[in-house]
Design a protein around this motif. Structure first.
Motif, mmCIF file in Angstrom:
data_model
loop_
_atom_site.group_PDB
_atom_site.id
_atom_site.type_symbol
_atom_site.label_atom_id
_atom_site.label_comp_id
_atom_site.label_asym_id
_atom_site.label_seq_id
_atom_site.Cartn_x
_atom_site.Cartn_y
_atom_site.Cartn_z
ATOM 1 N N LEU A 38 -48.558 16.663 -3.809
ATOM 2 C CA LEU A 38 -48.684 17.529 -4.980
ATOM 3 C C LEU A 38 -47.445 17.388 -5.846
ATOM 4 O O LEU A 38 -46.375 17.043 -5.349
ATOM 5 C CB LEU A 38 -48.800 18.999 -4.555
ATOM 6 C CG LEU A 38 -50.167 19.520 -4.139
ATOM 7 C CD1 LEU A 38 -50.628 18.928 -2.838
ATOM 8 C CD2 LEU A 38 -50.115 21.027 -4.036
ATOM 9 N N PRO A 39 -47.574 17.695 -7.131
ATOM 10 C CA PRO A 39 -46.374 17.768 -7.965
ATOM 11 C C PRO A 39 -45.467 18.884 -7.443
ATOM 12 O O PRO A 39 -45.917 19.776 -6.718
ATOM 13 C CB PRO A 39 -46.914 18.127 -9.356
ATOM 14 C CG PRO A 39 -48.376 17.899 -9.303
ATOM 15 C CD PRO A 39 -48.792 17.974 -7.869
ATOM 16 N N SER A 40 -44.215 18.863 -7.829
ATOM 17 C CA SER A 40 -43.289 19.921 -7.424
ATOM 18 C C SER A 40 -43.782 21.259 -7.978
ATOM 19 O O SER A 40 -44.507 21.293 -8.976
ATOM 20 C CB SER A 40 -41.894 19.627 -7.956
ATOM 21 O OG SER A 40 -41.869 19.804 -9.365
ATOM 22 N N PRO A 41 -43.393 22.368 -7.351
ATOM 23 C CA PRO A 41 -43.780 23.678 -7.884
ATOM 24 C C PRO A 41 -43.342 23.862 -9.343
ATOM 25 O O PRO A 41 -44.094 24.419 -10.143
ATOM 26 C CB PRO A 41 -43.059 24.670 -6.964
ATOM 27 C CG PRO A 41 -42.914 23.927 -5.679
ATOM 28 C CD PRO A 41 -42.696 22.495 -6.070
ATOM 29 N N ASN A 73 -38.698 19.222 3.261
ATOM 30 C CA ASN A 73 -37.956 17.986 3.012
ATOM 31 C C ASN A 73 -38.602 17.079 1.979
ATOM 32 O O ASN A 73 -38.118 15.974 1.735
ATOM 33 C CB ASN A 73 -37.779 17.208 4.317
ATOM 34 C CG ASN A 73 -36.989 17.997 5.334
ATOM 35 O OD1 ASN A 73 -36.036 18.673 4.986
ATOM 36 N ND2 ASN A 73 -37.398 17.922 6.585
ATOM 37 N N GLY A 74 -39.706 17.498 1.422
ATOM 38 C CA GLY A 74 -40.393 16.640 0.469
ATOM 39 C C GLY A 74 -41.537 17.376 -0.188
ATOM 40 O O GLY A 74 -41.657 18.589 -0.078
ATOM 41 N N PRO A 75 -42.400 16.623 -0.861
ATOM 42 C CA PRO A 75 -43.505 17.266 -1.574
ATOM 43 C C PRO A 75 -44.586 17.793 -0.626
ATOM 44 O O PRO A 75 -44.740 17.306 0.490
ATOM 45 C CB PRO A 75 -44.063 16.136 -2.450
ATOM 46 C CG PRO A 75 -43.705 14.884 -1.720
ATOM 47 C CD PRO A 75 -42.404 15.172 -1.028
ATOM 48 N N ALA A 76 -45.302 18.795 -1.108
ATOM 49 C CA ALA A 76 -46.460 19.303 -0.377
ATOM 50 C C ALA A 76 -47.565 18.249 -0.436
ATOM 51 O O ALA A 76 -47.603 17.428 -1.359
ATOM 52 C CB ALA A 76 -46.941 20.597 -1.012
#
Length: 172
Positions: A38-41, A73-76
């Motif tokens: 997913l894109p970052s929040p 530690n990374g993207p969802a």
């Protein structure tokens, strides 16, 4: 009068959060393929014109539901339908092993509190993990079980080979 205003503010805040949850869920299901990051929040908030705090809370809600996997530690990542949440796999494998070795007996209620402590999971994470095992047929959810509502080891009436797919360990 101030009590009425604060209740209205809470109600408006709840409505805004509910809207954010619905918009984030719609965006994820319509635009993110399973197995994809997913894109970052922050980027989602910009894309959806929503407050970043509401987006973060909506993402935590989707994680709790087992639709995405948040990773500090990374993207969802969006999970595939029926895929076990990565945080749940160790607990699921342990429960399957304990059933197959007879540690948990047919008809026994699973000790969710102890499992939560042992695997350092929150109660909602244990429920999510056990819900997946119930959907796979490895355990059963019984709202009217002999020890109250909970997850139980099924009776041996159904051969294991006829049950649904088991949870598999992480690929290395």
């Amino acid at each position: 009068m101030s009590v009425h205003r604060s209740l209205s503010a809470v109600s408006a805040s709840d409505q805004a959060q509910d809207k954010a949850r619905a918009v984030v869920q719609w965006y994820v299901t319509q635009n993110i393929k399973p197995g994809t990051a997913l894109p970052s929040p922050k980027q989602l908030a910009l894309t959806l014109s929503l407050p970043a705090a509401h987006v973060r809370q909506a993402l935590r809600h989707r994680d709790t539901a087992g639709e995405i996997a948040l990773d500090s530690n990374g993207p969802a990542t969006r999970l595939h339908q029926g895929e076990a949440h990565p945080c749940d796999r160790a607990l699921q494998l342990a429960v399957q092993e304990r059933i197959s070795t007879g540690h948990y007996q047919p008809g026994q209620a699973l000790p969710t509190g102890l499992l939560s402590t042992e695997f350092r999971l929150q109660p909602h994470q244990v429920q999510r993990a056990l819900g997946h095992l119930a959907a796979c047929g490895d355990i059963r959810r019984d709202e009217h079980g002999p020890y109250g509502p909970g997850h139980y080891v099924p009776s041996p009436g159904i051969p294991r080979a006829q049950r649904r797919t088991r949870v598999s360990p992480d690929p290395e």
